[in-house]
Structures are given as C-alpha cells and as structure tokens.
Design a protein around this motif. Structure first.
Motif, PDB file in Angstrom:
ATOM      1  N   PRO A 124     -41.468  99.528  49.219  1.00 31.25           N
ATOM      2  CA  PRO A 124     -42.641  98.692  49.501  1.00 31.25           C
ATOM      3  C   PRO A 124     -43.940  99.480  49.554  1.00 31.25           C
ATOM      4  O   PRO A 124     -44.993  98.968  49.172  1.00 31.25           O
ATOM      5  CB  PRO A 124     -42.340  98.060  50.856  1.00 31.25           C
ATOM      6  N   GLU A 125     -43.896 100.737  50.005  1.00 29.05           N
ATOM      7  CA  GLU A 125     -45.124 101.536  50.052  1.00 29.05           C
ATOM      8  C   GLU A 125     -45.649 101.790  48.642  1.00 29.05           C
ATOM      9  O   GLU A 125     -46.855 101.734  48.398  1.00 29.05           O
ATOM     10  CB  GLU A 125     -44.854 102.854  50.759  1.00 29.05           C
ATOM     11  N   PHE A 126     -44.751 102.093  47.712  1.00 26.01           N
ATOM     12  CA  PHE A 126     -45.169 102.323  46.334  1.00 26.01           C
ATOM     13  C   PHE A 126     -45.756 101.043  45.735  1.00 26.01           C
ATOM     14  O   PHE A 126     -46.776 101.071  45.059  1.00 26.01           O
ATOM     15  CB  PHE A 126     -43.981 102.798  45.499  1.00 26.01           C
ATOM     16  N   LEU A 127     -45.101  99.932  46.001  1.00 22.96           N
ATOM     17  CA  LEU A 127     -45.578  98.669  45.457  1.00 22.96           C
ATOM     18  C   LEU A 127     -46.935  98.281  46.036  1.00 22.96           C
ATOM     19  O   LEU A 127     -47.757  97.678  45.349  1.00 22.96           O
ATOM     20  CB  LEU A 127     -44.546  97.569  45.719  1.00 22.96           C
ATOM     21  N   ASP A 128     -47.186  98.641  47.313  1.00 19.16           N
ATOM     22  CA  ASP A 128     -48.486  98.349  47.906  1.00 19.16           C
ATOM     23  C   ASP A 128     -49.590  99.182  47.274  1.00 19.16           C
ATOM     24  O   ASP A 128     -50.742  98.759  47.203  1.00 19.16           O
ATOM     25  CB  ASP A 128     -48.450  98.593  49.414  1.00 19.16           C
ATOM     26  N   ARG A 129     -49.235 100.404  46.826  1.00 22.37           N
ATOM     27  CA  ARG A 129     -50.240 101.268  46.208  1.00 22.37           C
ATOM     28  C   ARG A 129     -50.631 100.790  44.820  1.00 22.37           C
ATOM     29  O   ARG A 129     -51.691 101.139  44.319  1.00 22.37           O
ATOM     30  CB  ARG A 129     -49.722 102.702  46.123  1.00 22.37           C
ATOM     31  N   LEU A 130     -49.767 100.028  44.193  1.00 16.72           N
ATOM     32  CA  LEU A 130     -50.113  99.478  42.886  1.00 16.72           C
ATOM     33  C   LEU A 130     -51.181  98.406  43.046  1.00 16.72           C
ATOM     34  O   LEU A 130     -51.286  97.759  44.083  1.00 16.72           O
ATOM     35  CB  LEU A 130     -48.886  98.854  42.227  1.00 16.72           C
ATOM     36  N   GLY A 131     -51.936  98.206  42.032  1.00 16.59           N
ATOM     37  CA  GLY A 131     -52.949  97.162  42.083  1.00 16.59           C
ATOM     38  C   GLY A 131     -52.309  95.788  42.104  1.00 16.59           C
ATOM     39  O   GLY A 131     -51.182  95.583  41.682  1.00 16.59           O
ATOM     40  N   SER A 132     -53.032  94.855  42.604  1.00 20.44           N
ATOM     41  CA  SER A 132     -52.508  93.495  42.639  1.00 20.44           C
ATOM     42  C   SER A 132     -52.470  92.930  41.222  1.00 20.44           C
ATOM     43  O   SER A 132     -53.033  93.487  40.294  1.00 20.44           O
ATOM     44  CB  SER A 132     -53.362  92.620  43.545  1.00 20.44           C
ATOM     45  N   THR A 133     -51.846  91.808  41.065  1.00 22.48           N
ATOM     46  CA  THR A 133     -51.711  91.183  39.752  1.00 22.48           C
ATOM     47  C   THR A 133     -53.066  90.806  39.186  1.00 22.48           C
ATOM     48  O   THR A 133     -53.315  90.953  37.995  1.00 22.48           O
ATOM     49  CB  THR A 133     -50.815  89.933  39.859  1.00 22.48           C
ATOM     50  N   SER A 134     -53.968  90.359  40.044  1.00 26.42           N
ATOM     51  CA  SER A 134     -55.292  89.971  39.538  1.00 26.42           C
ATOM     52  C   SER A 134     -56.051  91.187  39.021  1.00 26.42           C
ATOM     53  O   SER A 134     -56.787  91.082  38.044  1.00 26.42           O
ATOM     54  CB  SER A 134     -56.091  89.268  40.629  1.00 26.42           C
ATOM     55  N   ASP A 135     -55.877  92.358  39.660  1.00 26.80           N
ATOM     56  CA  ASP A 135     -56.513  93.575  39.157  1.00 26.80           C
ATOM     57  C   ASP A 135     -55.979  93.928  37.777  1.00 26.80           C
ATOM     58  O   ASP A 135     -56.731  94.309  36.881  1.00 26.80           O
ATOM     59  CB  ASP A 135     -56.264  94.752  40.107  1.00 26.80           C
ATOM     60  N   ASP A 137     -54.613  91.821  35.625  1.00 24.23           N
ATOM     61  CA  ASP A 137     -55.078  90.802  34.685  1.00 24.23           C
ATOM     62  C   ASP A 137     -56.520  91.067  34.267  1.00 24.23           C
ATOM     63  O   ASP A 137     -56.879  90.904  33.101  1.00 24.23           O
ATOM     64  CB  ASP A 137     -54.963  89.412  35.297  1.00 24.23           C
ATOM     65  N   GLU A 138     -57.343  91.475  35.212  1.00 29.58           N
ATOM     66  CA  GLU A 138     -58.745  91.784  34.910  1.00 29.58           C
ATOM     67  C   GLU A 138     -58.835  92.965  33.948  1.00 29.58           C
ATOM     68  O   GLU A 138     -59.617  92.967  33.005  1.00 29.58           O
ATOM     69  CB  GLU A 138     -59.505  92.078  36.209  1.00 29.58           C
ATOM     70  N   ILE A 151     -56.547  93.979  31.789  1.00 37.65           N
ATOM     71  CA  ILE A 151     -56.076  93.538  30.475  1.00 37.65           C
ATOM     72  C   ILE A 151     -57.150  92.728  29.772  1.00 37.65           C
ATOM     73  O   ILE A 151     -57.389  92.896  28.566  1.00 37.65           O
ATOM     74  CB  ILE A 151     -54.768  92.728  30.616  1.00 37.65           C
ATOM     75  N   ARG A 152     -57.844  91.849  30.499  1.00 38.83           N
ATOM     76  CA  ARG A 152     -58.907  91.036  29.901  1.00 38.83           C
ATOM     77  C   ARG A 152     -60.032  91.928  29.360  1.00 38.83           C
ATOM     78  O   ARG A 152     -60.520  91.730  28.246  1.00 38.83           O
ATOM     79  CB  ARG A 152     -59.464  90.053  30.936  1.00 38.83           C
ATOM     80  N   ARG A 153     -60.406  92.962  30.147  1.00 35.50           N
ATOM     81  CA  ARG A 153     -61.468  93.869  29.683  1.00 35.50           C
ATOM     82  C   ARG A 153     -61.046  94.640  28.440  1.00 35.50           C
ATOM     83  O   ARG A 153     -61.831  94.819  27.504  1.00 35.50           O
ATOM     84  CB  ARG A 153     -61.852  94.851  30.789  1.00 35.50           C
ATOM     85  N   LEU A 154     -59.789  95.094  28.407  1.00 34.03           N
ATOM     86  CA  LEU A 154     -59.309  95.823  27.236  1.00 34.03           C
ATOM     87  C   LEU A 154     -59.278  94.926  26.000  1.00 34.03           C
ATOM     88  O   LEU A 154     -59.620  95.367  24.897  1.00 34.03           O
ATOM     89  CB  LEU A 154     -57.923  96.395  27.510  1.00 34.03           C
ATOM     90  N   GLU A 155     -58.891  93.681  26.172  1.00 36.23           N
ATOM     91  CA  GLU A 155     -58.880  92.754  25.041  1.00 36.23           C
ATOM     92  C   GLU A 155     -60.292  92.501  24.527  1.00 36.23           C
ATOM     93  O   GLU A 155     -60.514  92.396  23.321  1.00 36.23           O
ATOM     94  CB  GLU A 155     -58.210  91.443  25.439  1.00 36.23           C
ATOM     95  N   GLU A 156     -61.261  92.399  25.446  1.00 41.19           N
ATOM     96  CA  GLU A 156     -62.656  92.214  25.022  1.00 41.19           C
ATOM     97  C   GLU A 156     -63.142  93.432  24.239  1.00 41.19           C
ATOM     98  O   GLU A 156     -63.821  93.294  23.223  1.00 41.19           O
ATOM     99  CB  GLU A 156     -63.552  91.980  26.236  1.00 41.19           C
ATOM    100  N   GLU A 157     -62.796  94.626  24.711  1.00 35.85           N
ATOM    101  CA  GLU A 157     -63.212  95.835  24.005  1.00 35.85           C
ATOM    102  C   GLU A 157     -62.587  95.894  22.614  1.00 35.85           C
ATOM    103  O   GLU A 157     -63.248  96.290  21.646  1.00 35.85           O
ATOM    104  CB  GLU A 157     -62.825  97.073  24.816  1.00 35.85           C
ATOM    105  N   LEU A 158     -61.321  95.506  22.504  1.00 37.57           N
ATOM    106  CA  LEU A 158     -60.679  95.493  21.193  1.00 37.57           C
ATOM    107  C   LEU A 158     -61.336  94.476  20.270  1.00 37.57           C
ATOM    108  O   LEU A 158     -61.507  94.727  19.077  1.00 37.57           O
ATOM    109  CB  LEU A 158     -59.193  95.186  21.333  1.00 37.57           C
TER     110      LEU A 158
END
Length: 152
Positions: free
Chosen positions: A75-86, A88-89, A91-98
């Motif tokens: 659980p500590e490792f999973l908490d350090r990961l960004g949330s799903t919305s982060d 998704d954001e 991925i959206r920025r990378l798609e815009e750049e592409l």
C-alpha cells in the motif's frame, strides 16, 4: 540457600543453552549489530550476559522486519504512485503533443519524394508499347509485378 543456588544455576544453564540454540537457528537477516558467528561466540563465552545481550540487542524482532511484498501488494508503494486522474492528465498532454507534432509535418526532409512525371512517348497505334503488361507472358513482369518470375 543451596537449593536457591542450584535452581539459579539450573535456570542460568537452561537460559544459556536456549540462547545458543536461538542464536544459531535464526537466519542471518535477523542478527543485528555483528554477524551470526560473532553473536554465537559472545553467547558462548559470556553465558548469562551474552544471552541477555543477544535477546536485547542482537535479535531483530519479526515485526521489525518488513515482509517482502510485490509492489502491487504494497500500500505504501501504491500511495506513492500518482492517482488515476494524474495519469489521465499526463496521457492527455502527451496525446496533444503528438497531435501537434503530426500537424507540423512541414519539414521537407520528412516528405516522400514525388516521382517525376513519366515522359510521354509518341507511339503508333497498335504498337506493343501501348498494351498493358498485366498478364503473365505480356512483358517482363508477372501478375505479381515480379520481374523474371513469369510462369513460376
């Protein structure tokens, strides 16, 4: 008084043997301070004091050792990961750049070269150069446009 000393000596001997056995059977990762052989020597040479030191200082508690887990179970490792919305954001920025990079396809180095226009030859009607070579045997290419493979 003699009975008390005999009982004390018997308890000290039992404690000493228990300390030696416990120190010898513990895995090396549970020994703190010095290595396993050094702890065994300390417990053997200093019977009661070595045993007390072993249990007070040298033996790591099982609760102190973190159980090794896979990252997706921790659980500590999973908490350090960004949330799903982060994510998704991002991925959206990378798609815009592409998409912007695809739109900026103005660099002539990345374009396909345009073939030069075919030179028109004037031929007489009925000349063999007028016939299309789309059947095997009509020209040098077979139906798959492979030169020299007619009839194969």
């Amino acid at each position: 008084m003699t009975r008390v000393l005999l009982i004390g000596a018997l308890l000290a001997a039992v404690f000493w043997v228990f300390s030696i056995v416990d120190c010898a059977l513990q895995p090396p990762i549970r020994h703190r301070g010095v290595s396993k052989p050094v702890w065994i020597i300390i417990v053997v040479v200093f019977p009661v004091v070595g045993g007390i030191l072993w249990f007070a200082v040298g033996r790591a508690r099982a609760s102190a050792l973190a159980a090794r887990r896979a990252p997706d179970d921790d659980p500590e490792f999973l908490d350090r990961l960004g949330s799903t919305s982060d994510q998704d954001e991002r991925i959206r920025r990378l798609e815009e750049e592409l998409a912007l990079l695809d739109a900026e396809d103005d660099d002539p180095r990345w374009r396909r070269p345009v073939p030069p226009p075919a030179a028109s030859q004037s031929t007489a009607p009925g000349d063999p150069a007028d016939k299309p070579a789309d059947r095997p045997g009509d020209g040098d290419d077979d139906a798959r446009d492979q030169r020299g493979a007619a009839g194969a």
